[in-house]
Enzyme design. Structure first.
Site, short mmCIF file in Angstrom:
data_model
loop_
_atom_site.label_atom_id
_atom_site.label_comp_id
_atom_site.label_asym_id
_atom_site.label_seq_id
_atom_site.Cartn_x
_atom_site.Cartn_y
_atom_site.Cartn_z
CG LEU A 79 -26.87 17.65 13.14
CD1 LEU A 79 -26.09 18.91 12.79
CD2 LEU A 79 -27.72 17.87 14.38
N GLY A 88 0.82 -1.20 0.00
CA GLY A 88 0.00 0.00 0.00
C GLY A 88 0.85 1.24 0.00
CD GLU A 137 -1.28 10.97 -5.12
OE1 GLU A 137 -2.06 10.03 -4.87
OE2 GLU A 137 -0.11 10.79 -5.51
#
Length: 379
Positions: free
Chosen positions: A339, A133, A244
């Site tokens: 909410l 990753g 990025e």
């Protein structure tokens, strides 16, 4: 938000109007069908190119807009405010095309950039692997030199634009024994023998973005497809990552402000126990906190934007912006969904879409944990 923003020029704001009209006219009406299809159609890329909305910072010599990062930021903000999810324009224009523009030779620029700016050539970058990753040094995809060609083998996952891409910049090992110094960037055309697209990945949010797996089985490309120098790929990646990550912070700031606007409108209209949701002190206090947080995010992002437009944004500062903006957005969206009550769980409401689409911002571009590590190194 009523904040006096000083970072943009008049030409930026003119461009903002163009981008806003494009998203409202060409994207918003199609979002539902894109979500159902799981990807956008190629024609939206061509329309964006015709409007001059792709390759915004690429020199007009190669078909780009010749703008600066302020123009890119305006585009990103309007994309976020419109609630668009699907065409990864920002990835294409602000992350991948610059690799070609800054690392590519003249032949490569003239071969690929005009199509990228017109929308005829859709770009992807293949970094992440099934077992790799955020640790890019650990990539296992290899590119072995064989005469005048590289032979590429390996697999990638979580690749944005993976299904539509015509050209993929592949992060691979040209010298597996050299660690980070053995990484190179090689462009692979999608029609190369041995290149295969895997399944479209079923994500929690951003359903219209064609995120997929990619496979490379003895894919042969000419040595001329190497971007920059062999073994310098990791350095090129590190040079572009601050932008990025900062672009993700820009998106988070705009999405936070937009979600707050939608939520304020909803709670003032929605009636509960013979009064509006707004009339409850809890609602006012929650939204007061969120407004304060949104202002803090906006001021920080605009400060770093001014720095980046002078090419002074550091790796640590981009990590700080991404961490604070995305973590703040995630917590605020959770409160705003609450909410809305049951309607906050319905994807027809902007806050619900924002909630699921924004979750990945704390993961891609480097997780929040990686951002904390980068910041801590400078403490």
């Amino acid at each position: 938000m009523h904040i006096q923003r000083t970072v943009f020029r008049e030409d930026h704001e003119i461009f903002r109007a163009t981008a806003r009209r494009f998203f409202e006219r060409e994207c918003v009406p199609h979002q539902l069908e894109w979500d159902k299809a799981g990807q956008v159609t190629r024609d939206i890329w061509l329309k964006a190119g015709q409007e001059g909305l792709l390759g915004i910072t690429i020199s007009d010599e190669y078909g780009g807009g010749g703008g600066d990062f302020g123009h890119s930021t305006v585009f990103t903000e309007e994309y976020a405010r419109a609630g668009i999810a699907g065409p990864a324009f920002g990835m294409h224009s602000d992350i991948i095309a610059p690799y070609i523009a800054r690392c590519g030779n003249e032949e490569q620029k003239r071969k690929w950039l005009p199509g990228a700016c017109s929308g005829e050539l859709i770009l992807a970058i293949a970094m992440t692997e099934p077992n790799t990753g955020s640790d890019l040094k650990a990539v296992r995809t290899t590119a072995v030199r064989d005469g005048d060609e590289y032979v590429i083998n390996g697999s990638k996952t979580f690749i944005s634009n993976g299904l539509l891409a015509d050209l993929v910049i592949v992060v691979c090992k040209t010298d597996p024994a050299a660690g980070a110094r053995g990484i190179s960037l090689i462009a692979v055309e999608a029609d190369r023998a041995g290149f295969q697209r895997g399944r479209k990945l079923d994500k929690v949010g951003q359903h219209a973005q064609d995120t997929s797996e990619l496979f490379f089985d003895n894919v042969r490309v000419p040595v001329g497809n190497l971007l920059g120098e062999e073994g310098k790929g990791f350095a090129y990646l590190m040079a572009e990552l601050p932008q990025e990550r900062f672009a993700i912070a820009v998106t988070a700031a705009a999405r936070l402000e937009t979600a707050l606007e939608h939520t304020l409108a909803y709670v003032k209209e929605r009636k509960v126990f013979d009064q509006s949701v707004w009339d409850f002190q809890n609602t006012k206090f929650k939204l007061a906190d969120i407004k304060a947080q949104a202002i803090a995010v906006r001021l920080m992002v605009d400060h770093y934007l001014a720095e980046h437009m002078r090419r002074r944004l550091t790796l640590e500062e981009s990590a700080t912006a991404k961490l604070f903006a995305t973590e703040t957005l995630g917590k605020a969206l959770d409160d705003m969904v609450q909410l809305h009550g049951g309607y906050g769980y319905m994807l027809e409401y902007p806050v619900a879409r924002a909630f699921v689409d924004a979750r990945v911002t704390r993961i891609y571009g480097g997780t929040s944990e990686v951002m904390r590590e980068l910041i801590a190194r400078k403490l």
